[in-house]
Design a protein around this motif. Structure first.
Motif, PDB file in Angstrom:
ATOM      1  N   ARG A 118      17.918   5.289  27.131  1.00 56.95           N
ATOM      2  CA  ARG A 118      17.462   5.873  25.903  1.00 56.95           C
ATOM      3  C   ARG A 118      18.880   7.009  25.316  1.00 56.95           C
ATOM      4  O   ARG A 118      19.109   7.118  24.215  1.00 56.95           O
ATOM      5  N   GLU A 119      19.095   7.698  26.360  1.00 61.36           N
ATOM      6  CA  GLU A 119      20.242   8.474  26.060  1.00 61.36           C
ATOM      7  C   GLU A 119      21.698   8.017  25.578  1.00 61.36           C
ATOM      8  O   GLU A 119      22.195   8.511  24.443  1.00 61.36           O
ATOM      9  N   THR A 120      21.905   6.897  26.215  1.00 63.59           N
ATOM     10  CA  THR A 120      23.057   5.871  25.913  1.00 63.59           C
ATOM     11  C   THR A 120      22.906   5.448  24.454  1.00 63.59           C
ATOM     12  O   THR A 120      23.857   5.601  23.506  1.00 63.59           O
ATOM     13  N   ALA A 121      21.449   4.936  24.021  1.00 62.35           N
ATOM     14  CA  ALA A 121      21.350   4.385  22.865  1.00 62.35           C
ATOM     15  C   ALA A 121      21.394   5.321  21.753  1.00 62.35           C
ATOM     16  O   ALA A 121      21.810   4.819  20.404  1.00 62.35           O
ATOM     17  N   LEU A 122      20.867   6.360  22.046  1.00 65.69           N
ATOM     18  CA  LEU A 122      21.068   7.714  20.921  1.00 65.69           C
ATOM     19  C   LEU A 122      22.210   8.018  20.521  1.00 65.69           C
ATOM     20  O   LEU A 122      22.468   8.342  19.230  1.00 65.69           O
ATOM     21  N   ALA A 123      23.347   7.771  21.432  1.00 63.07           N
ATOM     22  CA  ALA A 123      24.507   8.284  21.127  1.00 63.07           C
ATOM     23  C   ALA A 123      25.148   7.266  20.303  1.00 63.07           C
ATOM     24  O   ALA A 123      25.931   7.375  19.471  1.00 63.07           O
ATOM     25  N   VAL A 124      24.959   5.956  20.463  1.00 57.95           N
ATOM     26  CA  VAL A 124      25.521   4.605  19.875  1.00 57.95           C
ATOM     27  C   VAL A 124      24.863   4.533  18.550  1.00 57.95           C
ATOM     28  O   VAL A 124      25.827   4.545  17.563  1.00 57.95           O
ATOM     29  N   ALA A 125      23.484   4.851  18.384  1.00 56.44           N
ATOM     30  CA  ALA A 125      22.803   4.723  17.057  1.00 56.44           C
ATOM     31  C   ALA A 125      23.365   5.952  16.172  1.00 56.44           C
ATOM     32  O   ALA A 125      23.484   5.788  14.846  1.00 56.44           O
ATOM     33  N   SER A 126      23.644   7.226  16.680  1.00 56.02           N
ATOM     34  CA  SER A 126      23.988   8.469  15.997  1.00 56.02           C
ATOM     35  C   SER A 126      25.412   8.102  15.284  1.00 56.02           C
ATOM     36  O   SER A 126      25.728   8.810  14.252  1.00 56.02           O
ATOM     37  N   ALA A 127      26.365   7.474  16.092  1.00 49.64           N
ATOM     38  CA  ALA A 127      27.217   6.905  15.715  1.00 49.64           C
ATOM     39  C   ALA A 127      27.821   6.031  14.735  1.00 49.64           C
ATOM     40  O   ALA A 127      28.702   5.937  13.886  1.00 49.64           O
ATOM     41  N   THR A 128      26.762   5.221  14.291  1.00 56.90           N
ATOM     42  CA  THR A 128      27.041   4.204  13.332  1.00 56.90           C
ATOM     43  C   THR A 128      26.691   4.588  11.957  1.00 56.90           C
ATOM     44  O   THR A 128      26.325   5.677  11.752  1.00 56.90           O
ATOM     45  N   SER A 129      26.970   3.883  10.966  1.00 53.61           N
ATOM     46  CA  SER A 129      26.938   3.985   9.812  1.00 53.61           C
ATOM     47  C   SER A 129      26.091   3.073   9.035  1.00 53.61           C
ATOM     48  O   SER A 129      26.539   2.005   8.784  1.00 53.61           O
ATOM     49  N   PRO A 130      24.812   3.494   8.600  1.00 53.86           N
ATOM     50  CA  PRO A 130      24.403   4.816   8.733  1.00 53.86           C
ATOM     51  C   PRO A 130      23.481   5.143  10.071  1.00 53.86           C
ATOM     52  O   PRO A 130      23.407   3.904  10.788  1.00 53.86           O
ATOM     53  N   ALA A 131      23.451   6.208  10.589  1.00 54.12           N
ATOM     54  CA  ALA A 131      22.682   6.323  11.668  1.00 54.12           C
ATOM     55  C   ALA A 131      21.338   5.886  11.676  1.00 54.12           C
ATOM     56  O   ALA A 131      20.371   5.594  10.508  1.00 54.12           O
ATOM     57  N   LEU A 132      21.021   5.308  12.996  1.00 53.62           N
ATOM     58  CA  LEU A 132      19.648   4.375  13.137  1.00 53.62           C
ATOM     59  C   LEU A 132      18.954   4.848  13.897  1.00 53.62           C
ATOM     60  O   LEU A 132      19.195   5.844  14.893  1.00 53.62           O
ATOM     61  N   ASP A 133      17.551   4.509  13.984  1.00 52.08           N
ATOM     62  CA  ASP A 133      16.607   5.075  15.004  1.00 52.08           C
ATOM     63  C   ASP A 133      16.804   3.885  16.013  1.00 52.08           C
ATOM     64  O   ASP A 133      17.102   2.770  15.655  1.00 52.08           O
ATOM     65  N   VAL A 134      16.338   4.361  17.296  1.00 53.61           N
ATOM     66  CA  VAL A 134      16.424   3.411  18.314  1.00 53.61           C
ATOM     67  C   VAL A 134      15.068   2.881  18.602  1.00 53.61           C
ATOM     68  O   VAL A 134      13.975   3.491  18.524  1.00 53.61           O
ATOM     69  N   GLN A 135      15.024   1.403  18.583  1.00 52.97           N
ATOM     70  CA  GLN A 135      13.738   0.843  19.198  1.00 52.97           C
ATOM     71  C   GLN A 135      13.754   0.612  20.542  1.00 52.97           C
ATOM     72  O   GLN A 135      14.610   0.140  21.097  1.00 52.97           O
ATOM     73  N   LEU A 136      12.533   0.931  21.059  1.00 47.35           N
ATOM     74  CA  LEU A 136      12.442   0.947  22.554  1.00 47.35           C
ATOM     75  C   LEU A 136      11.618  -0.500  22.719  1.00 47.35           C
ATOM     76  O   LEU A 136      10.507  -0.657  22.274  1.00 47.35           O
ATOM     77  N   ASP A 137      11.931  -1.325  24.033  1.00 49.74           N
ATOM     78  CA  ASP A 137      11.480  -2.443  24.079  1.00 49.74           C
ATOM     79  C   ASP A 137      11.691  -2.764  25.673  1.00 49.74           C
ATOM     80  O   ASP A 137      12.496  -2.701  26.174  1.00 49.74           O
ATOM     81  N   GLU A 138      10.208  -2.977  26.083  1.00 46.69           N
ATOM     82  CA  GLU A 138      10.183  -2.941  27.792  1.00 46.69           C
ATOM     83  C   GLU A 138      10.657  -4.431  28.045  1.00 46.69           C
ATOM     84  O   GLU A 138      10.963  -4.654  29.224  1.00 46.69           O
ATOM     85  N   GLY A 139      10.874  -5.224  27.243  1.00 43.90           N
ATOM     86  CA  GLY A 139      11.816  -6.516  27.493  1.00 43.90           C
ATOM     87  C   GLY A 139      13.009  -6.334  28.111  1.00 43.90           C
ATOM     88  O   GLY A 139      13.608  -7.079  28.586  1.00 43.90           O
ATOM     89  N   LEU A 140      13.603  -4.913  27.869  1.00 43.18           N
ATOM     90  CA  LEU A 140      15.132  -4.728  28.196  1.00 43.18           C
ATOM     91  C   LEU A 140      15.091  -3.890  29.528  1.00 43.18           C
ATOM     92  O   LEU A 140      16.271  -3.533  29.843  1.00 43.18           O
ATOM     93  N   TRP A 141      13.865  -3.412  30.092  1.00 45.56           N
ATOM     94  CA  TRP A 141      14.079  -2.436  31.065  1.00 45.56           C
ATOM     95  C   TRP A 141      14.468  -3.147  32.249  1.00 45.56           C
ATOM     96  O   TRP A 141      14.478  -4.417  32.525  1.00 45.56           O
ATOM     97  N   GLU A 142      14.483  -2.331  33.258  1.00 50.11           N
ATOM     98  CA  GLU A 142      15.448  -2.569  34.691  1.00 50.11           C
ATOM     99  C   GLU A 142      14.477  -3.550  35.101  1.00 50.11           C
ATOM    100  O   GLU A 142      13.296  -3.781  35.090  1.00 50.11           O
TER     101      GLU A 142
END
Length: 241
Positions: A61-85
């Motif tokens: 989540r920390e990584t995704a928020l940094a990436v999303a904030s840098a994009t144009s326009p800034a995006l909200d991050v969707q969480l999906d348990e299909g991607l968890w460890e």
């Protein structure tokens, strides 16, 4: 079809301690990881991204928020348990230097298709094949949704974990799952998969420094009304002679 950028989270406190973090709570980025993620966000700065999806675990989540904030326009991050460890079960939170002496460790390295992690009362356990199936299905589902909503030239980002990303890369490359450990996904790396109607393409893997703008499709040149493309003749399908 769109282009999927698979991002691994930055270096974490568990990485620093040599722990197999799995789904252990409270594992965040450490100072090294925060520096990696800042550099990663700089690579995404101004890039037009249609969607950012993340594993729910804190380091992702920390990584995704940094990436999303840098994009144009800034995006909200969707969480999906299909991607968890991967569900490491009783291995969760143990030291890697201890796990290497377990018989299962060699199976994980040499024949991951036969590896299933031991059950635990608190932490979910799954096989590596189960991890692969849910990860690939999740990525393909999001890719199809992005294509439908944003068109075939969209870029989107999935932030996840090393084994999960390697499983998706192995699938995209058409590699047998027992070759999983031939792939790498270092902290804060970017790997690129392009799904098409016929087959997926592994465009890049474990990239920690290239210009991501290269992935943006070039604009199609405008053709003046009444003119055919250069070398194409006058609106004919016959090959040039």
């Amino acid at each position: 079809m769109p282009i999927c950028l698979l991002v691994r989270h930055g270096h974490s406190t568990a990485n620093a301690q040599g722990l197999l973090a799995g789904r252990l709570a409270g594992v965040a980025l450490d100072d090294t990881g925060r520096g990696q993620v800042k550099a990663l966000a700089d690579r995404f700065a101004g890039l037009s991204v249609a969607r950012v999806v993340s594993s729910p675990l804190e380091r992702c989540r920390e990584t995704a928020l940094a990436v999303a904030s840098a994009t144009s326009p800034a995006l909200d991050v969707q969480l999906d348990e299909g991607l968890w460890e991967c569900g490491y079960g009783a291995w969760t939170g143990r030291l890697l230097k201890e796990l290497v002496d377990e018989p299962l460790w060699r199976v994980v390295q040499d024949q991951p298709s036969a590896a299933r992690f031991p059950d635990h009362e608190e932490y979910a356990a799954e096989s590596m094949l189960e991890m692969r199936h849910r990860a690939v299905a999740t990525v393909r589902r999001h890719d199809a949704e992005v294509a439908e909503q944003h068109g075939p030239h969209a870029l989107w980002v999935a932030v996840s974990h090393g084994d999960v990303i390697k499983a998706v890369l192995a699938d995209a490359a058409g590699s047998h799952f027992d070759h999983l450990q031939r792939f790498r996904a270092d902290p804060a790396s970017v790997s690129v998969v392009h799904y098409t109607e016929r087959r997926p393409f592994l465009v890049g893997a474990n990239d920690t420094g290239s210009d991501l703008a290269r992935l943006v499709p070039p604009a199609k040149p405008e053709v003046p009304e009444g003119d055919a493309p250069v070398g194409g003749g006058s609106a004919t399908t016959e090959p040039a002679g």
